[in-house]
Design a protein around this motif. Sequence first.
Motif, mmCIF file in Angstrom:
data_model
loop_
_atom_site.group_PDB
_atom_site.id
_atom_site.type_symbol
_atom_site.label_atom_id
_atom_site.label_comp_id
_atom_site.label_asym_id
_atom_site.label_seq_id
_atom_site.Cartn_x
_atom_site.Cartn_y
_atom_site.Cartn_z
ATOM 1 N N GLY A 194 0.835 -1.197 0.000
ATOM 2 C CA GLY A 194 0.000 0.000 0.000
ATOM 3 C C GLY A 194 0.869 1.245 0.000
ATOM 4 O O GLY A 194 1.867 1.317 0.718
ATOM 5 N N THR A 195 0.522 2.225 -0.806
ATOM 6 C CA THR A 195 1.300 3.452 -0.899
ATOM 7 C C THR A 195 0.400 4.662 -0.651
ATOM 8 O O THR A 195 -0.808 4.624 -0.911
ATOM 9 C CB THR A 195 1.960 3.588 -2.285
ATOM 10 N N PRO A 196 0.952 5.773 -0.154
ATOM 11 C CA PRO A 196 0.143 6.946 0.174
ATOM 12 C C PRO A 196 -0.523 7.605 -1.019
ATOM 13 O O PRO A 196 -1.399 8.455 -0.834
ATOM 14 C CB PRO A 196 1.168 7.898 0.814
ATOM 15 N N ASP A 197 -0.144 7.245 -2.239
ATOM 16 C CA ASP A 197 -0.712 7.934 -3.403
ATOM 17 C C ASP A 197 -1.986 7.279 -3.924
ATOM 18 O O ASP A 197 -2.491 7.660 -4.979
ATOM 19 C CB ASP A 197 0.324 8.015 -4.528
ATOM 20 N N ASN A 198 -2.546 6.284 -3.192
ATOM 21 C CA ASN A 198 -3.837 5.747 -3.629
ATOM 22 C C ASN A 198 -4.963 6.312 -2.760
ATOM 23 O O ASN A 198 -4.753 6.714 -1.616
ATOM 24 C CB ASN A 198 -3.841 4.213 -3.629
ATOM 25 N N ASP A 199 -6.161 6.341 -3.287
ATOM 26 C CA ASP A 199 -7.290 6.997 -2.636
ATOM 27 C C ASP A 199 -7.699 6.327 -1.335
ATOM 28 O O ASP A 199 -8.317 6.967 -0.476
ATOM 29 C CB ASP A 199 -8.497 7.043 -3.585
ATOM 30 N N GLN A 200 -7.413 5.036 -1.181
ATOM 31 C CA GLN A 200 -7.863 4.299 -0.008
ATOM 32 C C GLN A 200 -6.925 4.419 1.195
ATOM 33 O O GLN A 200 -7.313 4.123 2.317
ATOM 34 C CB GLN A 200 -8.011 2.814 -0.369
ATOM 35 N N PHE A 201 -5.704 4.867 0.953
ATOM 36 C CA PHE A 201 -4.676 4.835 1.985
ATOM 37 C C PHE A 201 -5.002 5.784 3.135
ATOM 38 O O PHE A 201 -5.388 6.929 2.910
ATOM 39 C CB PHE A 201 -3.331 5.214 1.356
ATOM 40 N N THR A 202 -4.850 5.309 4.381
ATOM 41 C CA THR A 202 -5.101 6.158 5.548
ATOM 42 C C THR A 202 -3.836 6.482 6.330
ATOM 43 O O THR A 202 -3.736 7.542 6.933
ATOM 44 C CB THR A 202 -6.091 5.478 6.511
ATOM 45 N N GLY A 203 -2.879 5.549 6.365
ATOM 46 C CA GLY A 203 -1.676 5.774 7.143
ATOM 47 C C GLY A 203 -1.870 5.436 8.613
ATOM 48 O O GLY A 203 -2.878 4.856 9.009
ATOM 49 N N PRO A 204 -0.891 5.785 9.464
ATOM 50 C CA PRO A 204 -0.943 5.416 10.882
ATOM 51 C C PRO A 204 -2.183 5.969 11.580
ATOM 52 O O PRO A 204 -2.613 7.085 11.311
ATOM 53 C CB PRO A 204 0.329 6.043 11.451
ATOM 54 N N GLN A 205 -2.750 5.160 12.489
ATOM 55 C CA GLN A 205 -3.920 5.565 13.261
ATOM 56 C C GLN A 205 -3.742 5.177 14.718
ATOM 57 O O GLN A 205 -2.901 4.350 15.059
ATOM 58 C CB GLN A 205 -5.187 4.892 12.713
ATOM 59 N N ASP A 206 -4.566 5.758 15.559
ATOM 60 C CA ASP A 206 -4.590 5.388 16.958
ATOM 61 C C ASP A 206 -4.965 3.913 17.073
ATOM 62 O O ASP A 206 -6.008 3.486 16.558
ATOM 63 C CB ASP A 206 -5.620 6.238 17.695
ATOM 64 N N PRO A 207 -4.145 3.085 17.728
ATOM 65 C CA PRO A 207 -4.391 1.637 17.714
ATOM 66 C C PRO A 207 -5.670 1.206 18.425
ATOM 67 O O PRO A 207 -6.299 0.231 18.019
ATOM 68 C CB PRO A 207 -3.140 1.057 18.381
ATOM 69 N N GLN A 208 -6.083 1.909 19.475
ATOM 70 C CA GLN A 208 -7.320 1.506 20.153
ATOM 71 C C GLN A 208 -8.534 1.767 19.274
ATOM 72 O O GLN A 208 -9.447 0.944 19.194
ATOM 73 C CB GLN A 208 -7.466 2.235 21.497
ATOM 74 N N ALA A 209 -8.550 2.915 18.603
ATOM 75 C CA ALA A 209 -9.652 3.201 17.680
ATOM 76 C C ALA A 209 -9.669 2.201 16.533
ATOM 77 O O ALA A 209 -10.742 1.767 16.083
ATOM 78 C CB ALA A 209 -9.527 4.629 17.145
ATOM 79 N N LEU A 210 -8.492 1.822 16.065
ATOM 80 C CA LEU A 210 -8.409 0.841 14.988
ATOM 81 C C LEU A 210 -8.921 -0.519 15.457
ATOM 82 O O LEU A 210 -9.656 -1.200 14.734
ATOM 83 C CB LEU A 210 -6.967 0.731 14.499
ATOM 84 N N ALA A 211 -8.558 -0.920 16.674
ATOM 85 C CA ALA A 211 -9.045 -2.191 17.212
ATOM 86 C C ALA A 211 -10.564 -2.187 17.344
ATOM 87 O O ALA A 211 -11.232 -3.182 17.041
ATOM 88 C CB ALA A 211 -8.393 -2.476 18.570
ATOM 89 N N GLU A 212 -11.133 -1.066 17.800
ATOM 90 C CA GLU A 212 -12.596 -0.942 17.891
ATOM 91 C C GLU A 212 -13.230 -1.118 16.512
ATOM 92 O O GLU A 212 -14.237 -1.809 16.353
ATOM 93 C CB GLU A 212 -12.969 0.418 18.474
ATOM 94 N N HIS A 213 -12.627 -0.475 15.527
ATOM 95 C CA HIS A 213 -13.163 -0.561 14.165
ATOM 96 C C HIS A 213 -13.095 -1.992 13.641
ATOM 97 O O HIS A 213 -14.065 -2.507 13.075
ATOM 98 C CB HIS A 213 -12.381 0.377 13.254
ATOM 99 N N ILE A 214 -11.958 -2.640 13.821
ATOM 100 C CA ILE A 214 -11.798 -4.012 13.347
ATOM 101 C C ILE A 214 -12.801 -4.933 14.043
ATOM 102 O O ILE A 214 -13.402 -5.814 13.406
ATOM 103 C CB ILE A 214 -10.352 -4.491 13.576
ATOM 104 N N TYR A 215 -13.011 -4.731 15.336
ATOM 105 C CA TYR A 215 -13.930 -5.593 16.075
ATOM 106 C C TYR A 215 -15.360 -5.473 15.562
ATOM 107 O O TYR A 215 -16.089 -6.466 15.485
ATOM 108 C CB TYR A 215 -13.884 -5.237 17.561
ATOM 109 N N ARG A 216 -15.783 -4.263 15.179
ATOM 110 C CA ARG A 216 -17.175 -4.031 14.779
ATOM 111 C C ARG A 216 -17.428 -4.250 13.289
ATOM 112 O O ARG A 216 -18.578 -4.285 12.864
ATOM 113 C CB ARG A 216 -17.585 -2.586 15.111
ATOM 114 N N SER A 217 -16.389 -4.365 12.505
ATOM 115 C CA SER A 217 -16.550 -4.287 11.051
ATOM 116 C C SER A 217 -16.631 -5.651 10.386
ATOM 117 O O SER A 217 -16.250 -6.677 10.941
ATOM 118 C CB SER A 217 -15.396 -3.486 10.449
#
Length: 231
Positions: free
Chosen positions: A134-157
């Motif tokens: 994954g590279t930053p020049d694609n539309d989907q790329f988000t980059g580093p995120q807060d890990p707890q928020a990411l874990a919440e998202h993964i759990y619910r998604s």
Amino acid sequence: MATNGDKTASSDEFWLFGYGSLIWKPPPHFDQRIPGWVNGYVRRFWQPRPPRHTRSPRARRHPDRALVLGQPGGRARLRPGQGVGVAYRIEADRVAEVKDYLDIREINGYTIHYTPFHPADGSAGPIRTLVYIGTPDNDQFTGPQDPQALAEHIYRSEGPSGLNRDYLLSLEKALDGLSPESGDTHITDLSNRVREIQASDAKGPAHTEPASHEFRKVSSIDEQEETEKPQ
């Protein structure tokens, strides 16, 4: 399909590096499978998966996170396990077919790169492997995120292949199964956070929707990994 054998690589062979679901869901038509690693990359859930290929209303509302292999840049420190995965040698007369298959499976938001792969047993290598990153020049790329928020998202998604948390926990298990040293600290941290959320849900009222899917982006890999350390 063979999983080992003669690991001597020649320049006209086609090798593929798998760092996510390819570890436990291998490509078709391979005749060698070798655990090992590549240098200079981190394994991260940096990319939302477009929900257009699923009929699930939940998946459309809360698309899952796709795994990418990215280049950290800056002075980010690489931890053990971040570049660990499996290399597959594809049968010579099936290379074009497998490349077409991979383009359908992997190409959305990913870029094809070639990188040296180092077999874990040191019997050969480095081997030139194709990898989708994954590279930053694609539309989907988000980059580093807060890990707890990411874990919440993964759990619910949920995504086209099922629950996002099942993917994460399957990845953790697959990495741990490669060798005693192959576990990825970032994947283990996310998995532990997801298990804590799951345990909390089991003790209280069932939650059907996430409280928020707004991520706080962190500015670097170093900052992200600092928040992953046990307090």
